[in-house]
Design a protein around this motif. Structure first.
Motif, mmCIF file in Angstrom:
data_model
loop_
_atom_site.group_PDB
_atom_site.id
_atom_site.type_symbol
_atom_site.label_atom_id
_atom_site.label_comp_id
_atom_site.label_asym_id
_atom_site.label_seq_id
_atom_site.Cartn_x
_atom_site.Cartn_y
_atom_site.Cartn_z
ATOM 1 N N ASN A 37 0.763 -1.075 -0.030
ATOM 2 C CA ASN A 37 -0.100 0.049 -0.025
ATOM 3 C C ASN A 37 1.002 1.130 -0.103
ATOM 4 O O ASN A 37 1.838 1.467 0.662
ATOM 5 C CB ASN A 37 -0.767 0.150 1.245
ATOM 6 N N LYS A 41 0.972 2.602 -7.136
ATOM 7 C CA LYS A 41 0.015 1.856 -8.170
ATOM 8 C C LYS A 41 -1.098 2.305 -8.749
ATOM 9 O O LYS A 41 -1.080 2.512 -9.923
ATOM 10 C CB LYS A 41 -0.231 0.332 -7.611
ATOM 11 N N SER A 42 -1.791 2.947 -7.979
ATOM 12 C CA SER A 42 -3.156 3.498 -8.382
ATOM 13 C C SER A 42 -2.719 4.755 -9.028
ATOM 14 O O SER A 42 -3.328 5.124 -10.121
ATOM 15 C CB SER A 42 -4.314 3.701 -7.131
ATOM 16 N N GLN A 83 -12.076 0.933 -8.545
ATOM 17 C CA GLN A 83 -12.684 0.426 -7.355
ATOM 18 C C GLN A 83 -13.738 1.816 -6.933
ATOM 19 O O GLN A 83 -14.712 1.319 -6.056
ATOM 20 C CB GLN A 83 -11.461 0.537 -6.256
ATOM 21 N N ASP A 166 -8.130 -1.582 -11.647
ATOM 22 C CA ASP A 166 -7.722 -1.392 -10.449
ATOM 23 C C ASP A 166 -8.167 -2.186 -9.305
ATOM 24 O O ASP A 166 -9.482 -2.053 -8.790
ATOM 25 C CB ASP A 166 -7.899 0.330 -9.946
ATOM 26 N N GLU A 167 -7.255 -3.364 -8.975
ATOM 27 C CA GLU A 167 -7.848 -4.301 -7.996
ATOM 28 C C GLU A 167 -9.140 -4.815 -8.452
ATOM 29 O O GLU A 167 -10.163 -4.720 -7.723
ATOM 30 C CB GLU A 167 -8.025 -3.754 -6.544
ATOM 31 N N ASN A 170 -10.993 -7.271 -5.889
ATOM 32 C CA ASN A 170 -11.530 -6.646 -4.484
ATOM 33 C C ASN A 170 -12.765 -7.036 -4.031
ATOM 34 O O ASN A 170 -13.629 -6.973 -4.701
ATOM 35 C CB ASN A 170 -11.184 -5.015 -4.252
ATOM 36 N N ARG A 177 -12.964 -14.522 -8.017
ATOM 37 C CA ARG A 177 -11.623 -14.057 -8.372
ATOM 38 C C ARG A 177 -10.976 -14.643 -9.569
ATOM 39 O O ARG A 177 -10.564 -14.091 -10.522
ATOM 40 C CB ARG A 177 -10.499 -13.948 -7.313
ATOM 41 N N LEU A 195 -3.083 -5.300 -8.805
ATOM 42 C CA LEU A 195 -3.644 -6.793 -7.951
ATOM 43 C C LEU A 195 -3.016 -6.831 -6.889
ATOM 44 O O LEU A 195 -1.926 -6.696 -6.670
ATOM 45 C CB LEU A 195 -3.259 -7.985 -8.630
ATOM 46 N N HIS A 196 -3.736 -7.150 -5.651
ATOM 47 C CA HIS A 196 -3.516 -7.008 -4.262
ATOM 48 C C HIS A 196 -2.995 -8.436 -3.920
ATOM 49 O O HIS A 196 -2.133 -8.713 -3.312
ATOM 50 C CB HIS A 196 -4.469 -6.738 -3.375
ATOM 51 N N ASP A 197 -3.747 -9.507 -4.400
ATOM 52 C CA ASP A 197 -3.270 -10.918 -4.112
ATOM 53 C C ASP A 197 -2.142 -11.224 -5.052
ATOM 54 O O ASP A 197 -2.286 -11.369 -6.344
ATOM 55 C CB ASP A 197 -4.435 -11.658 -4.471
#
Length: 266
Positions: A37, A41-42, A83, A166-167, A170, A177, A195-197
């Motif tokens: 975080n 990225k965003s 998001q 963007d994610e 989520n 997913r 991607l967060h994962d």
């Protein structure tokens, strides 16, 4: 169409957020942006889909600087699934998807022919995302996975050359997913996705760009980008990325946290 992010720098409120970031996405490829975080990225996505002008560097789509395009020209080429999509209350699924045709014409959406002369683009986008059966339902009444598919259909209705996500997974359950990212793969559209994962990222992307403190910490094939050193130095975990006998690339994490293992003096 190829996307080239060339030495992009962004400063917000006197704080450097991106520091000379370069990314390449080849036509039809999926490139994942990963990082902790606050790594930028965003912000990088905003520069790509022409929401935030970089202080330095350039973003080129098909060799043309996106900031040399008009807003409409950019929207004809790039579609974003974000998001914070705000959909007016009471809109049906079909009406939401029709919003994707806005850059193409001011005429009623049903009268806008597909640029290739095929199936009407709204219907085609819904067919490809499996949302035709939802056409008359209120968007607000859908599940999280259904909403993401509808927003992806809206993006596809733009007939984009570049897809920015963007994610997108989520708040989705595990099955949703996998289904969503498999769908993105099947679309064959040049894609840049946050991607967060990490496990989903290594499974679903052709290559990864690891951002850390506004800089590119690593880039390349998932096996090259997410080394044990990057996992520990950037993400603060002990782990490794490996291709398993079934051909799937997976991330395996150590049982103990980084602070209890890798930081113990040797």
């Amino acid at each position: 169409m190829k996307l080239l992010v060339d030495e992009v720098a962004v400063t917000l409120d006197s704080t450097p957020v991106l520091r000379g970031v370069s990314v390449e996405v080849e036509p039809g490829a999926i490139v994942g942006l990963v990082g902790p975080n606050g790594s930028g990225k965003s912000t990088l996505l905003r520069a790509v889909y022409r929401s935030l002008r970089p202080g330095q560097g350039a973003v080129r789509l098909g060799g043309t600087d996106v900031w040399a395009m008009s807003a409409r020209e950019s929207a004809l080429r790039t579609a974003a699934v974000l998001q914070d999509n705000t959909i007016p209350a009471g809109m049906t699924v079909a009406e939401v998807v029709e919003l994707g045709r806005t850059p193409h014409s001011r005429a009623p959406y049903s009268r806008v022919p597909h640029k290739d002369g095929g199936r009407e683009p709204v219907e085609e986008a819904m067919r490809r995302t499996g949302t035709l059966a939802l056409a008359g339902r209120p968007f607000g009444a859908l599940s999280g996975g259904e909403r993401q598919r509808v927003l992806l259909a809206k993006a596809l209705a733009q007939s984009p050359l570049l897809l920015v996500l963007d994610e997108p997974t989520n708040h989705l359950d595990i099955r949703a997913r996998f289904e969503l990212l498999e769908l993105v793969r099947e679309l064959g559209v040049t894609t840049l996705a946050v991607l967060h994962d990490l496990d989903l990222a290594v499974r679903s992307c052709d290559s990864l760009v690891v951002l850390h403190e506004g800089r590119v910490a690593a880039a390349g094939h998932p096996l090259e980008a997410l080394t044990p050193g990057v996992l520990s130095g950037v993400f603060g975990v002990v782990g490794e990325v490996a291709a398993h006998p079934d051909g799937i690339v997976r991330v395996t994490y150590a049982a103990r946290p980084l602070a209890a293992t890798a930081l113990v003096p040797s």
